[in-house]
Design a protein around this motif. Structure first.
Motif, short mmCIF file in Angstrom:
data_model
loop_
_atom_site.label_atom_id
_atom_site.label_comp_id
_atom_site.label_asym_id
_atom_site.label_seq_id
_atom_site.Cartn_x
_atom_site.Cartn_y
_atom_site.Cartn_z
N GLY A 27 0.70 -1.15 -0.10
CA GLY A 27 -0.19 0.17 -0.06
C GLY A 27 0.92 1.17 -0.24
O GLY A 27 0.50 2.35 0.15
N GLY A 28 2.32 0.96 -0.04
CA GLY A 28 3.06 2.27 -0.31
C GLY A 28 3.14 2.83 1.37
O GLY A 28 3.91 4.10 1.13
N ALA A 29 2.72 2.39 2.20
CA ALA A 29 2.88 3.03 3.53
C ALA A 29 4.26 3.06 4.17
O ALA A 29 5.12 2.32 3.71
CB ALA A 29 2.04 2.19 4.62
N ALA A 30 4.62 3.99 4.74
CA ALA A 30 6.04 4.31 5.07
C ALA A 30 6.39 3.15 6.33
O ALA A 30 5.38 2.82 6.99
CB ALA A 30 6.30 5.69 5.85
N PRO A 31 7.83 2.76 6.61
CA PRO A 31 8.05 1.77 7.68
C PRO A 31 7.55 2.44 9.12
O PRO A 31 7.56 3.92 9.02
CB PRO A 31 9.30 1.49 7.38
N PRO A 32 7.45 1.87 9.96
CA PRO A 32 7.08 2.41 11.40
C PRO A 32 8.13 3.35 11.60
O PRO A 32 9.33 3.17 11.61
CB PRO A 32 7.04 1.19 12.16
N ALA A 33 7.76 4.46 12.32
CA ALA A 33 8.61 5.72 12.92
C ALA A 33 8.77 5.37 14.27
O ALA A 33 8.12 4.85 15.00
CB ALA A 33 7.84 6.87 12.60
N GLY A 34 10.15 5.55 14.52
CA GLY A 34 10.55 5.53 16.14
C GLY A 34 11.04 4.35 16.45
O GLY A 34 11.12 4.10 17.88
N GLY A 35 11.04 3.07 15.69
CA GLY A 35 11.19 1.88 16.06
C GLY A 35 12.86 1.45 15.89
O GLY A 35 13.59 2.48 15.29
N PRO A 36 13.15 0.57 16.61
CA PRO A 36 14.59 0.08 16.46
C PRO A 36 15.03 -0.43 15.06
O PRO A 36 14.38 -0.89 14.35
CB PRO A 36 14.56 -0.89 17.54
N LEU A 37 16.14 0.09 14.81
CA LEU A 37 17.11 -0.63 13.51
C LEU A 37 17.43 -1.89 13.83
O LEU A 37 18.18 -1.99 14.78
CB LEU A 37 18.04 0.44 12.98
N CYS A 38 17.27 -3.04 12.98
CA CYS A 38 17.82 -4.28 13.16
C CYS A 38 19.43 -4.13 13.16
O CYS A 38 19.81 -3.37 12.24
CB CYS A 38 17.48 -5.12 12.15
N PRO A 39 20.14 -4.50 14.02
CA PRO A 39 21.52 -4.67 13.82
C PRO A 39 22.00 -5.45 12.98
O PRO A 39 23.35 -5.39 12.46
CB PRO A 39 21.97 -5.10 15.09
N ASP A 40 21.31 -6.60 12.43
CA ASP A 40 21.80 -7.32 11.22
C ASP A 40 21.44 -6.66 9.83
O ASP A 40 22.57 -6.61 8.89
CB ASP A 40 21.25 -8.76 11.59
N CYS A 41 20.30 -6.54 9.69
CA CYS A 41 19.74 -6.20 8.32
C CYS A 41 19.55 -4.68 8.22
O CYS A 41 19.46 -4.11 6.98
CB CYS A 41 18.72 -7.02 7.88
N GLY A 42 19.47 -3.82 9.06
CA GLY A 42 19.43 -2.48 8.87
C GLY A 42 17.71 -2.16 9.01
O GLY A 42 17.44 -0.95 8.79
N ALA A 43 16.75 -3.39 9.01
CA ALA A 43 15.40 -2.67 8.89
C ALA A 43 14.71 -1.83 9.83
O ALA A 43 15.45 -2.26 11.07
CB ALA A 43 14.63 -4.11 8.74
N ASN A 44 13.86 -1.26 9.64
CA ASN A 44 13.23 -0.29 10.59
C ASN A 44 11.93 -1.07 11.06
O ASN A 44 11.39 -1.64 10.14
CB ASN A 44 12.85 1.18 10.01
N ASN A 45 12.04 -0.91 12.54
CA ASN A 45 10.76 -2.03 13.08
C ASN A 45 10.00 -1.22 13.79
O ASN A 45 10.30 -0.16 14.21
CB ASN A 45 11.53 -3.10 13.80
N ALA A 46 8.73 -1.68 14.22
CA ALA A 46 7.92 -1.08 15.09
C ALA A 46 8.51 -0.49 16.40
O ALA A 46 9.26 -1.54 16.95
CB ALA A 46 6.56 -2.01 15.49
N ALA A 47 8.08 0.31 17.06
CA ALA A 47 8.47 0.84 18.46
C ALA A 47 8.87 -0.32 19.38
O ALA A 47 9.64 -0.33 20.21
CB ALA A 47 7.73 1.85 18.93
N ARG A 48 7.85 -1.27 19.54
CA ARG A 48 7.60 -2.18 20.58
C ARG A 48 8.14 -3.50 20.15
O ARG A 48 7.76 -4.62 20.81
CB ARG A 48 6.38 -2.26 21.32
N ALA A 49 8.80 -3.55 18.90
CA ALA A 49 9.05 -5.02 18.09
C ALA A 49 10.33 -5.64 19.07
O ALA A 49 11.11 -4.86 19.59
CB ALA A 49 9.86 -4.78 16.76
#
Length: 86
Positions: A27-49
């Motif tokens: 749907g073209g939505a932006a990734p979750p804001a304010g979440g942690p970045l993955c130390p392995d792949c760099g993906a942005n995650n939800a705040a409480r992931a």
């Protein structure tokens, strides 16, 4: 006729001109804001992931086995004593 620029075909068919689309949410939505970045792949995650939504790596801090200090997610060595985090 297709025009080739920078190794990509530009003929007006397909794509949105913004890269390959990998890592984009439906749907073209932006990734979750304010979440942690993955130390392995760099993906942005939800705040409480607790785990990365892309690769499954734990996002939770752990304790150093030598001194007990809290290690950041993905740390390979302790910032307090220098001990290996493995």
């Amino acid at each position: 006729m297709a025009v080739i620029r920078g190794g990509r075909h530009s003929n007006g068919h397909g794509g949105n001109g913004h890269g390959s689309g990998h890592g984009q949410r439906a749907g073209g939505a932006a990734p979750p804001a304010g979440g942690p970045l993955c130390p392995d792949c760099g993906a942005n995650n939800a705040a409480r992931a607790r785990f990365c939504q892309q690769c499954g790596t734990s996002l939770q801090p752990t304790a150093c086995r030598q001194c007990g200090s809290t290690l950041a997610a993905g740390a390979r060595f302790c910032a307090q004593c220098g001990g290996a985090a493995g």
